[in-house]
Scaffold this active site. Structure first.
Site, short mmCIF file in Angstrom:
data_model
loop_
_atom_site.label_atom_id
_atom_site.label_comp_id
_atom_site.label_asym_id
_atom_site.label_seq_id
_atom_site.Cartn_x
_atom_site.Cartn_y
_atom_site.Cartn_z
N GLY A 77 1.94 -1.14 8.02
CA GLY A 77 2.88 -0.26 7.94
C GLY A 77 3.58 -0.25 6.74
N HIS A 134 15.38 9.03 2.68
CA HIS A 134 15.26 7.72 3.42
C HIS A 134 16.36 6.86 2.89
CE1 HIS A 134 11.13 8.64 3.92
NE2 HIS A 134 10.93 7.85 4.77
N LYS A 138 15.02 1.81 0.35
CA LYS A 138 13.56 1.94 0.30
C LYS A 138 13.24 1.82 -0.89
CE LYS A 138 10.06 5.01 2.05
NZ LYS A 138 9.14 3.90 2.41
#
Length: 227
Positions: A77, A134, A138
Site C-alpha cells: 500500500g 492529504h 504524506k
C-alpha cells in the site's frame, strides 16, 4: 491466515486491527526493528501467508526485495516507489513470489477510477484537473492515486490534458477531486475518505486474495474478484 504487517504508522496499525477483526493472526514489525529489511529473513518470512507493507518510499524497496527474493506474497500500500516496479515484477516471477500493488486500496476509489474512465470518453474536448488533498506528513506529491487517475483519464483519451494540484493539510485522510471543464459547463467527480479504514479493509481483502498465488497484479485488475 497469519499476516505480517510492515509499518506501525496510522494506516499500518489500522490494517492490523482490521486483519484481526477478519479472524487472522497478525505480527507487526516496525521500521525501527527492520532497518534495511534486516528482519526479513527466509525462515522468518516462511511463517506467513501474506505480507502487507504500509511503510515509507525509503523503506519499501528493500522490504520488497527481501520478501520477493524469499517467495513471499506481498500486498503493497506504500506509494512513491513505482520507478522500481519492473524490477520487482521480474523478481516476483523469478522467485515464484506474489506481488499485489496499488496506489489506493479503497473500494470507493476503485469505483472512482472506473467512473473517471467513462468521463474521459464522454467529454473528449474538456480540460481536466485533479486536486488531491492529504495529511501534512504524506511525503510523496502528487499522490499515487492522483497519478493513477491521470493515467486512467489519458489512457481512455490520450488527447486530453490533465493538471494535478497537490495540497498537504492537517490530518486529511485523502480527497481527490476531478474537474472537467469546457466553455459552457463543468463536471466534478469527488472521492473523500473519512478515515483510513477503507484503505485497511481493501488491503486485508487483498492479502486474503493473494495467499497461495504466484504472480504480479495491480489492485485495479483484481478488485472485482475480492470476496
Amino acid at each position: 491466515m497469519l499476516i505480517l504487517v510492515l509499518g506501525r504508522g496510522k494506516t499500518g496499525s489500522l490494517v492490523t486491527q482490521v486483519a484481526r477483526e477478519h479472524g487472522h493472526s497478525v505480527r507487526v514489525v516496525g521500521e525501527e526493528e527492520n532497518r534495511d529489511a534486516m528482519a526479513l529473513t527466509a525462515p522468518f518470512l516462511a511463517q506467513f501467508d501474506a505480507v502487507i507493507d504500509f511503510t515509507t518510499p525509503e523503506a519499501v524497496v528493500r522490504n520488497l526485495r527481501a520478501c520477493l527474493a524469499n517467495g513471499a506474497r506481498v500486498v503493497v500500500g506504500t506509494t512513491g516507489w513505482y520507478q522500481h516496479l519492473d524490477d520487482m515484477r521480474q523478481l516476483a516471477t523469478r522467485r515464484s513470489a506474489a506481488l499485489l500493488y496499488g496506489t489506493n486500496f479503497s473500494i470507493g476509489v476503485q469505483a472512482l477510477f472506473r467512473v473517471a474512465r467513462e468521463l474521459a470518453l464522454a467529454a473528449p474536448h474538456y480540460s481536466f484537473r485533479i486536486t488531491e488533498t492529504h495529511h501534512a506528513d504524506k511525503k510523496d506529491a502528487p499522490s499515487g492515486t492522483a497519478l493513477t487517475l491521470k493515467q486512467v483519464l489519458q489512457t481512455a483519451n490520450p488527447a486530453i490534458d490533465v493538471e494535478i494540484v497537490s495540497k498537504r493539510e492537517g490530518d486529511a485522510s485523502g480527497i481527490h477531486l476531478i474537474e472537467a471543464r469546457s466553455e459552457n459547463d463543468a463536471i466534478e467527480l469527488k472521492h473523500e475518505a473519512f478515515s483510513r479504514r477503507g484503505f485497511a479493509e481493501g488491503a486485508v481483502r487483498a492479502a486474503e486474495w493473494i495467499a497461495g498465488k504466484n504472480g504480479c497484479w495491480d489492485f485495479q485488475e483484481v478488485v472485482g474478484q475480492l470476496g
